[in-house]
Every structure is written in structure tokens, then in C-alpha cells.
Enzyme design. Structure first.
Site, PDB file in Angstrom:
ATOM      1  N   LYS A   1      96.746 -48.715  28.266  1.00  0.00           N
ATOM      2  CA  LYS A   1      96.097 -49.767  29.047  1.00  0.00           C
ATOM      3  C   LYS A   1      96.510 -51.156  28.578  1.00  0.00           C
ATOM      4  CE  LYS A   1      92.802 -52.926  29.553  1.00  0.00           C
ATOM      5  NZ  LYS A   1      92.326 -53.974  28.630  1.00  0.00           N
TER       6      LYS A   1
ATOM      7  N   ASP B   1      91.350 -49.714  33.417  1.00  0.00           N
ATOM      8  CA  ASP B   1      90.266 -49.954  32.482  1.00  0.00           C
ATOM      9  C   ASP B   1      88.978 -49.547  33.168  1.00  0.00           C
ATOM     10  OD1 ASP B   1      89.296 -52.038  34.199  1.00  0.00           O
ATOM     11  OD2 ASP B   1      90.962 -53.211  33.479  1.00  0.00           O
TER      12      ASP B   1
END
Length: 226
Positions: free
Chosen positions: A136, A154
Site C-alpha cells: 500500500k 487502504d
DNA sequence: ATCCCGAGGG
DNA sequence: CCCTCTGGAT
């Protein structure tokens, strides 16, 4: 004969109507904000990387508050390394997970100094090899710096993608794959920010503001609006 | 699956 | 009080 349980496609094909809905969805986002940007404060690849790493399970507001002081003292891997773990902690103690983050920040700075001459390597392999940097965080950095379109999944992106009916996967990797399959190229780079900002200000986790939502009429799970 | 972990909102 | 916030490593 062993029955083969009809395996679901990881990315189910979309009907023409579905693709039209998704098309309209992103046209709407683009019309509202053509150039969405991160709300994290940074002024270099390194401060971007550090800020994003610090933002795990923390609001960008709290991160910006801490980095304003931290980056004034250490805005490079070299300075972060000499500041040291104990030196970093006071600056970020107001952020959750601060001990782990301080440790990772300094350990990553050490690698950047010793292996990359104090520069931030702009490729996924090298980034994700840094302590505290996962898929991420690497995606956000690569996307924000224009290295490659990447949709970082996320908590906001995950939630919004599910609510809008853009993904069904249970893991961030699955959701990322589904989003990449569904979002055409000119939008990929900006899709991450659109979904983030939408999730932060409108499609809020606890109580989505469907009444103020600009894409409510295109939403898969809008029924109980308010 | 579990740990890390403070601040802000409701 | 409980939930959430631009997760990652074990």
C-alpha cells in the site's frame, strides 16, 4: 467423481450496464475534482515516503502535525538516521504505533543511506523491501510521484469500493486487482485519491452521508440514505 | 490471527 | 465508552 465447486472469477465480468455505471461514476468524480491530490504534507520523495509510512492507522491531520516538526529537523535519510530511534519518538509520539514507526523509519533511513546513496529508489521491489513499507505504501509513493499508476487499497478505498459495488474481494490484493480491471487508464492514477477523499468526507465508515453524496444515484448500496 | 497504539469523533 | 484512522510484520 469429485465435484469441482464452480470457482468464482477473481474479477467477474461486468455487464454493459455495469460498465456504463462505472464509467459515469468516474466521470462524476472527475467533474467534481479533476486533479485530486494527497492531503499529506511533503516536499520530496523521501518526505513523501516517510509521511505515507507514518500514516498507517492514523489520520493525515495527525501525521501532518507531527511531520511539520519532524521534517524541520530530519528531511533526509541521512538526518533521520543520525536522529535515531529515541530521537524520532518525541516527534511522533502523538501518532499511533509510534514505537514501531520510529524503529522502521530509522532502519529504512539506514538502508537508504547505505544502499541507495540517500535517494529513494523508485521501484516497487526496492520500496517494499524497506522496513515498514508494504504494498500500500509503495503504491501511494509510486502513484503520487507519477512513476506508475497504482491503486493503493487502504481502509477507505476498501470500504468505498465495496459500497460502490466496484469490488467484492476480501483482501486488499483482490480489491486492487478488481479495481485495476474495472478502471480504464486515464483514470487509474487519480482513482486512488478520488476514492480516498470520497471515503474521508462523504462515504464515511460509521455514517455515510448519502444525502450529500454526489454519486448516490450511481451507488450500489445507497438504499438507506440520509 | 495477533500485535502495535495515540488522537479525535460520536 | 466504542470506533476509526491512507498498514505492516510476525
Amino acid at each position: 467423481m469429485p465435484k469441482t465447486p464452480a470457482k468464482r472469477r477473481s474479477t467477474p465480468r461486468k455487464s454493459p450496464a455495469e460498465r456504463a455505471r462505472i464509467q459515469a461514476l468516474f466521470e462524476r468524480f472527475e467533474a467534481a475534482e479533476s486533479d485530486p491530490r494527497t492531503e499529506l504534507d511533503y516536499d520530496s520523495p523521501y518526505t513523501l515516503l516517510a509521511a505515507v509510512a507514518l500514516s498507517a492507522q492514523a489520520t493525515d491531520v495527525s501525521v501532518n502535525k507531527a511531520t511539520a516538526r519532524l521534517f524541520a529537523v530530519a528531511d533526509s535519510p541521512k538526518k533521520m538516521l543520525s536522529l535515531g530511534e529515541e530521537g524520532v519518538i518525541p516527534y511522533i509520539a502523538s501518532i499511533g504505533l509510534f514505537r514501531t514507526k520510529a524503529k522502521n523509519l530509522v532502519a529504512a533511513a539506514k538502508i537508504l543511506v547505505e544502499t541507495y546513496g540517500g535517494e529513494v529508489p523508485l521501484n516497487r521491489e526496492a520500496l517494499q523491501a524497506l522496513p515498514g513499507v508494504g504494498r500500500k505504501t509503495a503504491s501511494v509513493v509510486l502513484n503520487e510521484l507519477g512513476v506508475e499508476p497504482a491503486i493503493a487499497v487502504d481502509t477507505h478505498v476498501y470500504r468505498v469500493a465495496h459500497r460502490l459495488g466496484l469490488a467484492r474481494g476480501r483482501t486488499p490484493d483482490q480489491v486492487e486487482h478488481e479495481l485495476m480491471a474495472v478502471i480504464p487508464d486515464p483514470w487509474r492514477t487519480r482513482a486512488h485519491h478520488w476514492l480516498i477523499l470520497h471515503g474521508r468526507y462523504v462515504c464515511i465508515a460509521r455514517r455515510p452521508r448519502c444525502g450529500e453524496c454526489p454519486v448516490a444515484d450511481l451507488c450500489a448500496s445507497r438504499e438507506k440514505a440520509s
